[in-house]
Scaffold this motif. Sequence first.
Motif, short mmCIF file in Angstrom:
data_model
loop_
_atom_site.label_atom_id
_atom_site.label_comp_id
_atom_site.label_asym_id
_atom_site.label_seq_id
_atom_site.Cartn_x
_atom_site.Cartn_y
_atom_site.Cartn_z
N GLN A 120 17.56 -28.20 21.39
CA GLN A 120 17.35 -26.78 21.66
C GLN A 120 18.23 -26.31 22.81
O GLN A 120 18.84 -25.23 22.74
N HIS A 127 21.70 -25.94 21.64
CA HIS A 127 21.84 -24.73 20.84
C HIS A 127 21.89 -23.48 21.73
O HIS A 127 22.70 -22.57 21.49
N GLU A 128 21.05 -23.44 22.76
CA GLU A 128 21.05 -22.27 23.65
C GLU A 128 22.35 -22.18 24.44
O GLU A 128 22.86 -21.07 24.66
N LEU A 135 25.20 -23.24 23.36
CA LEU A 135 26.18 -22.79 22.39
C LEU A 135 26.11 -21.27 22.21
O LEU A 135 27.13 -20.57 22.21
N GLN A 136 24.89 -20.75 22.09
CA GLN A 136 24.72 -19.30 21.96
C GLN A 136 25.22 -18.57 23.20
O GLN A 136 25.85 -17.51 23.10
N ALA A 137 24.92 -19.15 24.38
CA ALA A 137 25.37 -18.51 25.62
C ALA A 137 26.90 -18.49 25.69
O ALA A 137 27.51 -17.50 26.12
N GLU A 144 28.96 -18.49 23.14
CA GLU A 144 29.45 -17.48 22.20
C GLU A 144 29.28 -16.07 22.74
O GLU A 144 30.14 -15.20 22.54
N GLU A 145 28.18 -15.83 23.47
CA GLU A 145 27.97 -14.51 24.05
C GLU A 145 29.00 -14.22 25.13
O GLU A 145 29.53 -13.11 25.23
N ARG A 166 32.17 -13.27 23.49
CA ARG A 166 32.15 -11.90 22.96
C ARG A 166 32.38 -10.86 24.06
O ARG A 166 33.16 -9.93 23.91
#
Length: 690
Positions: A317, A320-321, A323-325, A327-328, A331
């Motif tokens: 988890q 994954h978090e 990875l999301q951070a 990607e953010e 962006r």
Amino acid sequence: MAHRHDPRASIVRPLHLDDLREFERFSESLADGILVTDATGVVVAANARIEQMTGYSRDELVGKPVEVLVPAHLRERHVSARDAYSESPHVRPIDSSLDLWLRRKDGTDVAVDIGLSPLALEDRRYVVAAVWDATERRREEEERLGYREAILGAAAFAASRFLRGDRWQTHIDDVLARLGEAGRLSRVSLHLHHTDAGGDLVTSHRHEWCSPGVDPQIGNPALRNVPLRDAGRARWSALMEAGELVHGKVDDLPDDERPMLEMQGIRSFLSAPVVVDGQWWGDIVFVDCEHAREWTAGERDALRTAADTLGAGVERQQTHERLQAGEERFRLLAENAQDMIFRYRLWPALGFEYVSPSVTTITGYTPEELYSDPELVLRLVHPDDQHIIQEGFAALAEGRESAAVRSSTLRWVRKGGEVRWTEQRTTPIYDEANRLVTIEGIARDVTDQKLADQELRDTVELLRRTDQQRRALLSQLVAAQEAERERIAEDIHDDSIQQMTAASLRAQILRGKLHEPEQMTLLDQLAGQIQSAIERLRRMLFELRPPELDTEGIAGALRHYLTVWSSEWEGDSPVEYQVEDRMDDEPPSETRAVAYRIAQEALVNVGKHARARRVDVLLETRDSGVAVTVRDDGVGFAAGPDLESRPGHIGLSALRERAEMAGGRLAVRSATGQGTTVEFWLPVEPTGRS
């Protein structure tokens, strides 16, 4: 199987008393059954406990052959054993592995443990039998097998929940409840580590399951912000930081470790560390408030597996978090980048015609500094990327590239030595003589993107390792289950079957010594019963670990299973079946074992509930995995999303959990009167066919 000697065996020892009456007075003081026979097996004395156990009075027993207390089907064997003992009397301690039974006056049988000892009185020989009721012990042994399976099932449930992609917080309460119920515990809790306001490492009680009647501790302020290295936890912390379990009975602990546990009503506990990214992240604590229990190796291994699985789930988890951070951040960088716009002259003299102020962010130099030193920007290109600039200019100057937009990525050595990355899109400008005179374009600082890409690659690698850990956990769990099945099978083969076979051989020998038809008929019936028991034990061996699974693969094992059991399923005639193997490769041993067990359980459901006339099993390679379909033409049922709600089909949800735990999936399709189809898929690593 090694004999397990009961500590009560110390009661059975050589006796030397003056007469039988003295022995009777001695035996009355014992809480255990004491029975005395002469050398021919005739009862000469019994104590009050024997009267309670058998329902016979002493007067009814004295003078009777001891075989009156032996079940009818075991009497002949008992006579042979008694005769052999009389020829060589010796102390025989309690051996709990023997299958001994006592026939009561009312005709009921009770399991017993018996120790024997010779007794000499007034130059006569007797045999003293110490008798214990073994009903409770045997019940506990049977429960222990189911108990071990329940704990392994709870650990498998934890793996299926924590490793399937959801947030661990979503499933932690259900997992704690499964572990608590399977382990027959009073309380299971999760303690998380964090730093307090002073920056010290502390632990807090955050999640909990309690059995009915046990006081919860989730709101206990004494279990919040507890220093990990205070006087009562220093030893535990050292062990768990090293990855070790901490467990024991509270009464056996040092004085400084007991108060915190006694305050919670704990009598015994087991604490398993949860490790995330190599760091001690928290603990799962298993508590028994009723019994000062000894934690078996099987319990410790299963509960450690649950803690390791939680750690893998938390790590997944967090990855994954991150990875999301990442990607953010990428962006936001793309949307708000301060691009450098420039126009650089190549002829008749080098120099910027224009450069935007954002150049300072990239190079550390102001536009004015770059205007004053026309070649400074070329010197700022990283030495390893100078060839990109030179080759690009040469290609444009020689006309080897069209006037289309050209993209490139460069490193820049910023003022102060820091390296920055830019991605630029440039357009060549030619004069009337088709001479390259200017380069204009836009450059974007992509340093953060480059670092994020590296972090992304690191994260992907971490995800790959996490998946390897999941597969390793599955392999360990399957190996543990198969090892336990193999151990039980070995015990049955090396002990029970050998004993039954020996009994069969003795029966054959005895038959050759008999001449009366009635006795021979009874012996033939006994021999048939023994052979039937041997066959049932061998069938159990196959169910525990079919050898065809290793020699002939899944299809061969399932064909053998169906051959053995189809004739015994409910119905007027044997069930027709077909096993079709379309697999390209035989899966690895762990996947093969899981696939066979799921298919076997599906077939067990068919035999118990479907009342089918035909069963078809299809195995095929699909999507880098193995797909298995079990279809019957039985009565079916109204299938819904909640498989637990169907009476008699409790195992279906367990099958789904087992498939998901292995990284696969399972679906059930059925309708009343239209049969049932169970289909599941498991992923496999590339391998050659066995």
